[in-house]
Design a protein around this motif. Structure first.
Motif, mmCIF file in Angstrom:
data_model
loop_
_atom_site.group_PDB
_atom_site.id
_atom_site.type_symbol
_atom_site.label_atom_id
_atom_site.label_comp_id
_atom_site.label_asym_id
_atom_site.label_seq_id
_atom_site.Cartn_x
_atom_site.Cartn_y
_atom_site.Cartn_z
ATOM 1 N N PHE A 149 -5.510 71.961 96.346
ATOM 2 C CA PHE A 149 -4.771 73.316 95.651
ATOM 3 C C PHE A 149 -3.914 72.769 94.295
ATOM 4 O O PHE A 149 -3.638 71.804 94.008
ATOM 5 C CB PHE A 149 -3.561 73.856 96.587
ATOM 6 C CG PHE A 149 -2.803 74.847 95.883
ATOM 7 C CD1 PHE A 149 -3.085 76.010 95.743
ATOM 8 C CD2 PHE A 149 -1.268 74.522 95.520
ATOM 9 C CE1 PHE A 149 -2.288 76.871 94.855
ATOM 10 C CE2 PHE A 149 -0.612 75.423 94.838
ATOM 11 C CZ PHE A 149 -0.972 76.712 94.534
ATOM 12 N N ALA A 155 -1.644 74.960 91.270
ATOM 13 C CA ALA A 155 -0.897 76.026 90.825
ATOM 14 C C ALA A 155 -0.932 76.508 89.433
ATOM 15 O O ALA A 155 -0.971 75.423 88.639
ATOM 16 C CB ALA A 155 0.617 75.826 91.280
ATOM 17 N N LEU A 169 -5.726 83.583 91.110
ATOM 18 C CA LEU A 169 -6.131 82.657 92.015
ATOM 19 C C LEU A 169 -7.467 82.503 92.373
ATOM 20 O O LEU A 169 -8.179 83.622 92.803
ATOM 21 C CB LEU A 169 -5.381 82.992 93.229
ATOM 22 C CG LEU A 169 -5.469 81.978 94.550
ATOM 23 C CD1 LEU A 169 -5.336 80.512 94.198
ATOM 24 C CD2 LEU A 169 -4.674 82.764 95.793
ATOM 25 N N SER A 175 -10.404 81.088 94.903
ATOM 26 C CA SER A 175 -10.313 80.578 96.266
ATOM 27 C C SER A 175 -11.751 80.185 96.476
ATOM 28 O O SER A 175 -12.646 80.988 96.268
ATOM 29 C CB SER A 175 -9.705 81.722 97.062
ATOM 30 O OG SER A 175 -10.365 81.467 98.729
ATOM 31 N N SER A 206 -4.659 79.370 89.236
ATOM 32 C CA SER A 206 -4.411 78.561 90.420
ATOM 33 C C SER A 206 -5.927 78.665 91.043
ATOM 34 O O SER A 206 -6.554 79.430 90.884
ATOM 35 C CB SER A 206 -3.541 79.605 91.269
ATOM 36 O OG SER A 206 -2.090 79.589 90.711
ATOM 37 N N GLN A 217 -1.609 78.718 102.747
ATOM 38 C CA GLN A 217 -1.094 78.261 101.298
ATOM 39 C C GLN A 217 -1.734 79.341 100.573
ATOM 40 O O GLN A 217 -1.099 79.908 99.438
ATOM 41 C CB GLN A 217 -2.206 76.984 101.073
ATOM 42 C CG GLN A 217 -2.068 76.663 99.764
ATOM 43 C CD GLN A 217 -0.807 76.122 99.274
ATOM 44 O OE1 GLN A 217 -0.036 75.543 100.044
ATOM 45 N NE2 GLN A 217 -0.012 76.529 98.022
ATOM 46 N N GLU A 229 0.576 81.403 97.821
ATOM 47 C CA GLU A 229 0.237 81.509 96.614
ATOM 48 C C GLU A 229 0.222 82.770 95.878
ATOM 49 O O GLU A 229 0.713 83.204 94.617
ATOM 50 C CB GLU A 229 -0.904 80.632 96.027
ATOM 51 C CG GLU A 229 -1.343 80.515 94.502
ATOM 52 C CD GLU A 229 -0.395 80.098 93.761
ATOM 53 O OE1 GLU A 229 -0.479 79.851 92.396
ATOM 54 O OE2 GLU A 229 0.974 79.362 94.508
ATOM 55 N N ARG A 244 3.785 84.285 95.405
ATOM 56 C CA ARG A 244 4.414 83.608 94.206
ATOM 57 C C ARG A 244 3.891 84.373 93.027
ATOM 58 O O ARG A 244 4.695 84.732 92.096
ATOM 59 C CB ARG A 244 4.095 82.224 94.289
ATOM 60 C CG ARG A 244 4.554 81.685 92.897
ATOM 61 C CD ARG A 244 4.365 79.927 92.923
ATOM 62 N NE ARG A 244 3.042 79.905 92.250
ATOM 63 C CZ ARG A 244 2.750 79.728 91.040
ATOM 64 N NH1 ARG A 244 3.704 79.792 90.281
ATOM 65 N NH2 ARG A 244 1.579 79.598 90.529
#
Length: 266
Positions: free
Chosen positions: A5, A7, A13, A15, A58, A126, A130, A133
């Motif tokens: 991971f 950030a 993000l 994935s 991220s 996680q 994220e 966040r």
């Protein structure tokens, strides 16, 4: 760690749940040689998407092979494509229908629950953290589900798959404007494109994509021959990758720019 991971700062993000190649020794001891070849891995995606971190996105990538447990399947193991063949939460065979386990060693219900807690839950915790966040920071966030697959897999589809296969759960996991901004760039390229075709998005896209809450999820399933050799030993092809990476970069930037321009969810 059960994942890799980083950030970032953008409302984006990336994935990669199927990029993992590791199998714990106790599980590997029960598996067949076909399983240990790990042919159905989304090979080399962290390398292909390495530029995403430089953009400020991220990133999260699985460590464990999908043969241990599939991070992109629902925990209750329902079929995401009713009426069509697919592999499950703890797969029992490869895409080519080769058995993954030696006779008598397939995981029972207790083992599946153990793997859910041990290998599946950390990735999703996680991922959820994220997203929360970034949502708090920006008001909106794009979840880009990065996947790849061999271009010909008769078990799942006829003929050759288009190069770039976008899934938005039939238009429900992200705003139409986001999907249009991204797919327009793909359609203007030399690659063939499908939207909500054979691949409409897996569990992560469907579960986390909540446009009304500011989370917009989009899956891209790429043919592997756009950036690697599809035959063993599944080598990364920098020459091919260099052709598709600029397009991937444009699409990721367009997603982030759309999110910023759209403003906070209401």
């Amino acid at each position: 760690m059960d994942f890799h991971f980083t950030a970032g700062t953008l409302p984006l993000l990336v994935s990669m749940p199927h990029a993992g190649t590791e199998i714990p020794a106790d599980i590997a001891a029960t598996m067949t040689p076909a399983a240990l070849r790990k042919a159905d891995t989304d090979w080399h995606l962290p390398e292909l998407y390495a530029f995403a971190r430089e953009l400020g996105a991220s990133t999260i990538a699985g460590r464990w092979s999908r043969y241990v447990i599939d991070l992109n399947r629902p925990p209750e193991d329902t079929n995401l494509y009713p009426g069509l063949d697919t592999t499950g939460l703890c797969p029992l065979d490869t895409f080519a229908r080769e058995p993954l386990y030696q006779p008598g060693h397939a995981p029972d219900d207790d083992e599946v629950q153990r793997r859910l807690a041990r290998y599946w839950q950390p990735y999703h915790a996680q991922l959820r953290g994220e997203l929360d966040r970034l949502l708090h920071l920006h008001g909106r966030v794009v979840l880009w589900e990065a996947h790849s697959i061999a271009s010909v897999v008769p078990r799942f589809f006829e003929g050759r798959l288009p190069d770039l296969n976008f899934g938005t759960a039939g238009g429900t996991s992200c705003a139409p404007g986001l999907a249009d901004a991204v797919t327009a760039l793909a359609r203007a390229s030399a690659y063939t494109v499908a939207v909500n075709g054979r691949f409409k998005g897996g569990h992560i896209t469907r579960h986390y994509g909540r446009p009304e809450q500011g989370i917009h999820a989009l899956q891209l399933e790429m043919c592997q021959d756009t950036y690697m050799d599809e035959a063993p030993p599944f080598a990364y092809r920098p020459d091919r990758a260099a052709q598709v990476q600029p397009l991937l970069g444009r699409m990721l930037r367009a997603a982030a720019e759309w999110t910023a321009a759209a403003g906070p969810a209401t």
